[in-house]
Design an enzyme around this catalytic site. Structure first.
Site, PDB file in Angstrom:
ATOM      1  N   TYR A 111      -1.139   0.124 -13.719  1.00 16.83           N
ATOM      2  CA  TYR A 111      -0.135   1.111 -13.306  1.00 16.83           C
ATOM      3  C   TYR A 111       1.086   0.549 -12.588  1.00 16.83           C
ATOM      4  O   TYR A 111       1.949   1.297 -12.156  1.00 16.83           O
ATOM      5  CB  TYR A 111      -0.771   2.175 -12.419  1.00 16.83           C
ATOM      6  CG  TYR A 111      -1.583   1.632 -11.246  1.00 16.83           C
ATOM      7  CD1 TYR A 111      -0.994   0.858 -10.262  1.00 16.83           C
ATOM      8  CD2 TYR A 111      -2.949   1.902 -11.135  1.00 16.83           C
ATOM      9  CE1 TYR A 111      -1.721   0.360  -9.199  1.00 16.83           C
ATOM     10  CE2 TYR A 111      -3.687   1.411 -10.073  1.00 16.83           C
ATOM     11  CZ  TYR A 111      -3.073   0.640  -9.105  1.00 16.83           C
ATOM     12  OH  TYR A 111      -3.795   0.145  -8.062  1.00 16.83           O
TER      13      TYR A 111
ATOM     14  N   CYS B 274     -32.077  24.747  30.501  1.00 15.95           N
ATOM     15  CA  CYS B 274     -32.146  23.495  29.741  1.00 15.95           C
ATOM     16  C   CYS B 274     -33.350  23.557  28.801  1.00 15.95           C
ATOM     17  O   CYS B 274     -34.448  23.909  29.235  1.00 15.95           O
ATOM     18  CB  CYS B 274     -32.288  22.331  30.713  1.00 15.95           C
ATOM     19  SG  CYS B 274     -32.724  20.782  29.902  1.00 15.95           S
TER      20      CYS B 274
ATOM     21  N   LYS C 190      -2.885  12.963  -0.963  1.00 16.67           N
ATOM     22  CA  LYS C 190      -4.351  12.921  -0.913  1.00 16.67           C
ATOM     23  C   LYS C 190      -4.960  14.310  -1.096  1.00 16.67           C
ATOM     24  O   LYS C 190      -4.380  15.307  -0.689  1.00 16.67           O
ATOM     25  CB  LYS C 190      -4.810  12.360   0.453  1.00 16.67           C
ATOM     26  CG  LYS C 190      -4.381  10.923   0.698  1.00 16.67           C
ATOM     27  CD  LYS C 190      -4.968   9.982  -0.297  1.00 16.67           C
ATOM     28  CE  LYS C 190      -5.916   8.952   0.209  1.00 16.67           C
ATOM     29  NZ  LYS C 190      -5.987   8.446   1.471  1.00 16.67           N
TER      30      LYS C 190
ATOM     31  N   SER D 101       0.866  -1.175   0.000  1.00 15.91           N
ATOM     32  CA  SER D 101       0.000   0.000   0.000  1.00 15.91           C
ATOM     33  C   SER D 101       0.902   1.224   0.000  1.00 15.91           C
ATOM     34  O   SER D 101       2.127   1.096   0.005  1.00 15.91           O
ATOM     35  CB  SER D 101      -0.919  -0.012   1.210  1.00 15.91           C
ATOM     36  OG  SER D 101      -0.148  -0.078   2.370  1.00 15.91           O
TER      37      SER D 101
ATOM     38  N   ARG E  78      -6.442  -7.658  -3.963  1.00 17.89           N
ATOM     39  CA  ARG E  78      -5.282  -7.411  -3.110  1.00 17.89           C
ATOM     40  C   ARG E  78      -5.340  -8.228  -1.822  1.00 17.89           C
ATOM     41  O   ARG E  78      -4.324  -8.706  -1.335  1.00 17.89           O
ATOM     42  CB  ARG E  78      -5.214  -5.914  -2.777  1.00 17.89           C
ATOM     43  CG  ARG E  78      -4.095  -5.571  -1.842  1.00 17.89           C
ATOM     44  CD  ARG E  78      -3.960  -4.065  -1.694  1.00 17.89           C
ATOM     45  NE  ARG E  78      -2.851  -3.754  -0.847  1.00 17.89           N
ATOM     46  CZ  ARG E  78      -2.906  -3.694   0.480  1.00 17.89           C
ATOM     47  NH1 ARG E  78      -4.040  -3.928   1.088  1.00 17.89           N
ATOM     48  NH2 ARG E  78      -1.838  -3.419   1.191  1.00 17.89           N
TER      49      ARG E  78
ATOM     50  N   CYS F 296     -36.081  20.812  30.396  1.00 14.78           N
ATOM     51  CA  CYS F 296     -36.759  20.922  31.693  1.00 14.78           C
ATOM     52  C   CYS F 296     -36.738  22.347  32.247  1.00 14.78           C
ATOM     53  O   CYS F 296     -37.375  22.629  33.256  1.00 14.78           O
ATOM     54  CB  CYS F 296     -36.135  19.966  32.701  1.00 14.78           C
ATOM     55  SG  CYS F 296     -34.506  20.485  33.270  1.00 14.78           S
TER      56      CYS F 296
ATOM     57  N   GLU G  39       0.636  10.231 -11.137  1.00 15.35           N
ATOM     58  CA  GLU G  39      -0.533   9.571 -11.721  1.00 15.35           C
ATOM     59  C   GLU G  39      -1.758   9.868 -10.872  1.00 15.35           C
ATOM     60  O   GLU G  39      -1.660   9.917  -9.649  1.00 15.35           O
ATOM     61  CB  GLU G  39      -0.333   8.032 -11.695  1.00 15.35           C
ATOM     62  CG  GLU G  39       0.917   7.573 -12.401  1.00 15.35           C
ATOM     63  CD  GLU G  39       1.116   6.055 -12.303  1.00 15.35           C
ATOM     64  OE1 GLU G  39       0.318   5.382 -11.616  1.00 15.35           O
ATOM     65  OE2 GLU G  39       2.071   5.571 -12.914  1.00 15.35           O
TER      66      GLU G  39
ATOM     67  N   CYS H 155     -27.150  20.757  32.119  1.00 11.08           N
ATOM     68  CA  CYS H 155     -28.425  20.985  32.790  1.00 11.08           C
ATOM     69  C   CYS H 155     -28.265  20.518  34.235  1.00 11.08           C
ATOM     70  O   CYS H 155     -27.710  19.446  34.502  1.00 11.08           O
ATOM     71  CB  CYS H 155     -29.494  20.168  32.081  1.00 11.08           C
ATOM     72  SG  CYS H 155     -30.957  19.896  33.069  1.00 11.08           S
TER      73      CYS H 155
ATOM     74  N   ASP I  92      -9.943   5.924  -7.436  1.00 13.11           N
ATOM     75  CA  ASP I  92     -10.645   5.416  -6.259  1.00 13.11           C
ATOM     76  C   ASP I  92     -11.432   4.158  -6.629  1.00 13.11           C
ATOM     77  O   ASP I  92     -12.618   4.203  -6.927  1.00 13.11           O
ATOM     78  CB  ASP I  92     -11.582   6.508  -5.730  1.00 13.11           C
ATOM     79  CG  ASP I  92     -11.886   6.319  -4.267  1.00 13.11           C
ATOM     80  OD1 ASP I  92     -11.321   5.387  -3.663  1.00 13.11           O
ATOM     81  OD2 ASP I  92     -12.691   7.098  -3.728  1.00 13.11           O
TER      82      ASP I  92
ATOM     83  N   LYS J  31      -4.722   9.171  -8.598  1.00 13.88           N
ATOM     84  CA  LYS J  31      -4.976   8.034  -7.717  1.00 13.88           C
ATOM     85  C   LYS J  31      -6.444   7.652  -7.874  1.00 13.88           C
ATOM     86  O   LYS J  31      -7.337   8.352  -7.394  1.00 13.88           O
ATOM     87  CB  LYS J  31      -4.658   8.388  -6.263  1.00 13.88           C
ATOM     88  CG  LYS J  31      -4.816   7.216  -5.315  1.00 13.88           C
ATOM     89  CD  LYS J  31      -4.235   7.552  -3.960  1.00 13.88           C
ATOM     90  CE  LYS J  31      -4.246   6.391  -2.987  1.00 13.88           C
ATOM     91  NZ  LYS J  31      -5.503   5.722  -2.827  1.00 13.88           N
TER      92      LYS J  31
ATOM     93  N   CYS K 236     -34.930  16.237  35.213  1.00 15.13           N
ATOM     94  CA  CYS K 236     -34.947  16.587  33.785  1.00 15.13           C
ATOM     95  C   CYS K 236     -35.365  15.361  32.980  1.00 15.13           C
ATOM     96  O   CYS K 236     -34.675  14.338  32.986  1.00 15.13           O
ATOM     97  CB  CYS K 236     -33.575  17.066  33.322  1.00 15.13           C
ATOM     98  SG  CYS K 236     -33.512  17.391  31.545  1.00 15.13           S
TER      99      CYS K 236
HETATM  100  S1  IVH Z   1       0.696   2.224  -7.146  1.00 11.16           S
HETATM  101  C1  IVH Z   1       3.478  -0.051  -4.559  1.00 11.16           C
HETATM  102  N1  IVH Z   1      -0.755   3.803  -8.632  1.00 11.16           N
HETATM  103  O1  IVH Z   1      -3.988   3.269  -4.140  1.00 11.16           O
HETATM  104  C2  IVH Z   1       2.579   0.789  -5.362  1.00 11.16           C
HETATM  105  N2  IVH Z   1      -1.793   2.805  -6.755  1.00 11.16           N
HETATM  106  O2  IVH Z   1      -3.158   3.708  -1.359  1.00 11.16           O
HETATM  107  C3  IVH Z   1       1.249   0.213  -5.481  1.00 11.16           C
HETATM  108  N3  IVH Z   1      -4.170   3.341  -6.501  1.00 11.16           N
HETATM  109  O3  IVH Z   1      -3.541  -0.074  -3.229  1.00 11.16           O
HETATM  110  C4  IVH Z   1       0.203   1.128  -5.886  1.00 11.16           C
HETATM  111  N4  IVH Z   1      -4.340   4.632  -8.259  1.00 11.16           N
HETATM  112  O4  IVH Z   1      -5.357   0.493  -4.977  1.00 11.16           O
HETATM  113  C5  IVH Z   1      -0.733   3.017  -7.555  1.00 11.16           C
HETATM  114  N5  IVH Z   1      -1.927   5.187 -10.066  1.00 11.16           N
HETATM  115  C6  IVH Z   1      -1.904   4.414  -9.001  1.00 11.16           C
HETATM  116  C7  IVH Z   1      -3.048   4.198  -8.194  1.00 11.16           C
HETATM  117  C8  IVH Z   1      -2.943   3.388  -7.074  1.00 11.16           C
HETATM  118  C9  IVH Z   1      -4.981   4.091  -7.246  1.00 11.16           C
HETATM  119  C10 IVH Z   1      -4.568   2.651  -5.253  1.00 11.16           C
HETATM  120  C11 IVH Z   1      -4.171   1.207  -5.170  1.00 11.16           C
HETATM  121  C12 IVH Z   1      -3.320   1.095  -3.933  1.00 11.16           C
HETATM  122  C13 IVH Z   1      -3.761   2.287  -3.174  1.00 11.16           C
HETATM  123  C14 IVH Z   1      -2.696   2.731  -2.197  1.00 11.16           C
END
Ligand code: IVH
Length: 700
Positions: free
Chosen positions: A240, A422, A328, A94, A151, A425, A128, A440, A132, A130, A446
């Site tokens: 990715y 209050c 984030k 992660s 995963r 009451c 890249e 109160c 969701d 991220k 009450c």
């Molecule tokens: S790289 C060791 N690239 O984010 C690197 N993860 O918080 C492995 N995710 O478990 C992840 N977009 O599910 C990577 N462009 C991106 C991503 C990405 C979404 C997610 C993925 C990972 C989680 C980590």
């Protein structure tokens, strides 16, 4: 307990539904753990299904109340029965998080330090979006797709090969020259438009459950036991990352992405090669501004060191690579009108202000109420009725009002004035100097406090009386049927004597009344800790009640000791009480105050007179668990467990749960937004576990 409560779903008030959903989330999670982690189901499949159905039915009626940790949203949390397991050839890591530009600068500085570079040396990064969704791993042999897995816990996931084959974005056969073994990782997600139209179709088809957001829809759709169902769901895929490979593929991540495209994988076209931190941050801010316009949800930007040789040198720390981080986006914020500032009265008389809002959607959930914390905060931020305010849901937490848009303030809006009485009451409500909370002073005169105490008494961690939720307690109280806990146990007897029996009252059939009486009867025998907790003494939560039960063992011993401690705050009983780890003079003082009140002692005796037995505390004999004898501290917000539950479970396993970090602490379990305790743990070099680590430790 596995049975759904008697209250029909279509009779629930929103408040009851909220409580019931919380109860169901907790209960289902508990059964899931029993089933999946301990292989010891506590209830039958049919009962379990009934719980889930009830949860789904309540959610269908109150879509606004769907909890972030709802069982319906956690479709992916536990390995479902029926999927085979796949051990990942290389663990699926992660990512560490960065929340500010400074964090990102520090990420790169750390990389330079680790590689021994000076500050002038450029570190190329690939940025890249991220996505969701949920991450998956795809295995190809001789260019053919042979296996796909979720995963899971990073080491082992579920075999979802058949389901993945139904994805239009997944190449079954790669083109060009391909290593014999090639494992590619990526994200399964759902386009926002697909998500909306899928939910629309489900609604039209009369489906009870709708998905809360594209992420849940993707997870729920991929993890279907029947691949035909997955095939009917509009899932998309971006790739990715690289897993196992039989030969080297590229020298940089950027070139690797190009090869992915050439083989036939979908790669996000918004990826960007950045020359350093500034470039990367510019990308982050630009895509952040465009976020709402993208066809899919993203929750941040991932930065990866471009050169593979550097990635290899950097390696990983615990479960995240040193060469990548996730930057984030801040919590989504929206503006709405603050219609009214309401005040609720709690069990101990605390007056808590809350905002009644013009309902608005934020982070995929409709919000009509939000916490305002306390009156000092309202005054400090100058929130006024009629104001346009900014609210946010940070992750999975309760919505908060964060700021006011002063430019939009109506001319007639007046500053908030705390009321000194209050709202229920009319008693004086006082706020001691230096304290944040106004209370109160009505005590048991009450009605709000009396009702809240009764609700607390019947609640899950206390006497756990099924069918005595907020609405029913309120009704029984207002109709004069119950005034004190002991009255609950007299209900059935009264029913047979009164001219106005409960059955026949609106919402009370013969069956539900009977069920309630049965539930009450079952609680005439109660454990000491539930008994103590049920009394609702200020500051005596479930964990403290357990400590007290543990220490005093029997009701008589406890009661005599408390009475003695209340009489003499310098005597032996007081000394013993305050010597219990985690019970300081403040908590002891509240217990003593409770025992000094004549009416509390009377209510206690009255209650004991109605019970058959308060069972002595039997200490758990667990000395064999990996955490037996260890001192642990929980901090921050946990995702899968409530704090009470986490503590109780730790104690069951023989661990001691402490409130603060000291040199004696063995483990600190840090959830999201952990603060000073985490810092202290780092300073003292105490082992810090994530919630996942902890669960793995105690689950094993
Ligand atoms: S790289 C060791 N690239 O984010 C690197 N993860 O918080 C492995 N995710 O478990 C992840 N977009 O599910 C990577 N462009 C991106 C991503 C990405 C979404 C997610 C993925 C990972 C989680 C980590």
């Amino acid at each position: 307990m596995a049975e759904p409560t008697a209250l029909p779903v279509d009779e629930l008030t929103p408040l009851e539904a909220t409580i019931e959903l919380a109860r169901l989330a907790e209960e289902i999670a508990r059964h899931d753990r029993a089933y999946y982690q301990s292989d010891a189901p506590a209830i039958s499949d049919a009962d379990y299904d009934a719980l889930r159905r009830r949860n789904a039915a309540i959610e269908a009626r109150f879509p606004d109340l769907v909890r972030a940790d709802s069982p319906s949203r956690r479709v992916g949390a536990v390995p479902a029965e029926g999927f085979g397991k796949v051990r990942h050839a290389r663990p699926m890591l992660s990512l560490d998080n960065a929340f500010s530009d400074e964090d990102v600068a520090e990420f790169v500085a750390r990389i330079r330090r680790f590689l021994g570079f000076d500050e002038t040396r450029a570190v190329e990064l690939v940025a890249e979006p991220k996505i969701d969704g949920l991450s998956i791993s795809l295995r190809y042999e001789h260019g053919r797709f042979v296996q796909g897995a979720t995963r899971g816990d990073g080491a082992e996931g579920e075999d979802v090969t058949a389901n993945l084959r139904t994805l239009k974005d997944l190449p079954q056969q790669l083109s060009g020259s391909v290593p014999d073994v090639l494992e590619i990782r990526g994200e399964v997600y759902m386009l926002r438009a697909d998500f909306l139209s899928m939910n629309e179709t489900r609604r039209n088809d009369g489906e009870k459950t709708l998905f809360a957001n594209p992420r849940n829809a993707a997870a729920g759709s991929l993890r279907q036991l029947d691949p035909k169902i997955t095939a009917g769901r509009p899932l998309s895929l971006f790739c990715y990352a690289l897993g196992e490979t039989s030969e080297s593929i590229a020298e940089t991540h950027w070139d690797f992405l190009a090869r992915l495209r050439a083989w036939g994988f979908k790669v996000n076209d918004r990826v960007r090669l950045c020359q350093g931190v500034e470039d990367a941050l510019a990308f982050y801010h630009a895509i952040g501004d465009e976020r709402a316009l993208l066809p899919y949800d993203i929750d941040g930007v991932v930065y990866k060191v471009n050169r593979f040789d550097w990635q290899n040198r950097l390696g990983q720390v615990s479960r995240s690579p040193r060469w990548a981080t996730a930057h984030k986006f801040p919590a989504e914020q929206v503006s709405t009108i603050l219609r009214e500032i309401g005040i609720s009265v709690g069990r101990t008389g605390a007056l808590t202000p809350f905002a009644i809002l013009e309902p608005v959607t934020v982070g995929g959930v409709t919000v009509g109420r939000a916490t305002l914390h306390n009156e000092d905060e309202i005054l400090r931020k100058d929130f006024r009725e009629g104001d346009t305010v900014i609210i946010q849901r940070a992750g999975d937490v309760i919505p908060q009002v964060v700021a006011v848009v002063e430019a939009k303030r109506p001319a007639e809006a007046r500053p908030f004035e705390p009321k000194e009485t209050c709202p229920v009451c009319g008693s004086h409500a006082v706020k001691p100097e230096g304290e944040a909370i106004r209370r109160c002073t009505g005590g048991l005169t009450c009605d709000a406090q009396r009702v809240e105490r009764l609700i607390h008494f019947a609640s899950r961690n206390a006497f756990d009386i099924e069918g005595l939720g907020e609405k029913n307690v309120d009704f029984l109280f207002r109709s004069g049927r119950i005034q004190s806990p002991a009255d609950i146990f007299r209900l059935e007897e009264r029913e047979n004597q009164t001219l106005l029996p409960l059955r026949g009252q609106p919402g009370w059939g013969a069956k539900s009344t009977q069920k309630l009486f049965e539930a009450i009867r079952a609680r005439r025998v109660i454990s000491l800790e539930r008994f103590i907790y049920g009394l609702g003494i200020r500051q005596v939560g479930a964990a403290t009640a357990r400590l007290l039960a543990h220490h005093y063992r029997s009701l008589d011993a406890w009661r005599n000791a408390m009475a003695a401690a209340a009489e003499d705050r310098e005597g032996e009983a007081w000394r013993q009480l305050t010597a219990i780890d985690q019970i300081g003079p403040a908590v002891a003082g509240d217990i003593a105050d409770f025992f000094l009140e004549e009416h509390n002692r009377q209510a206690l005796d009255d209650l004991i007179g109605q019970l058959q037995r308060v069972e002595d505390f039997v200490p758990s004999a667990r000395t064999d668990s990996p955490v037996a004898g260890k001192t642990v501290v929980f901090t921050g917000s946990l995702q899968t467990l409530s704090r009470d539950e986490a503590k109780a479970r730790a104690q069951e396993l023989g661990a001691k749960v402490a409130g603060s970090v000291s040199a004696k602490t063995d483990y600190v379990i840090a959830g999201a937004d952990a603060g000073s305790k985490l810092a202290k743990a780092r300073e003292l070099e105490i082992r810090i576990l994530t919630e996942e680590d902890w669960l793995a430790l105690i689950g094993g």
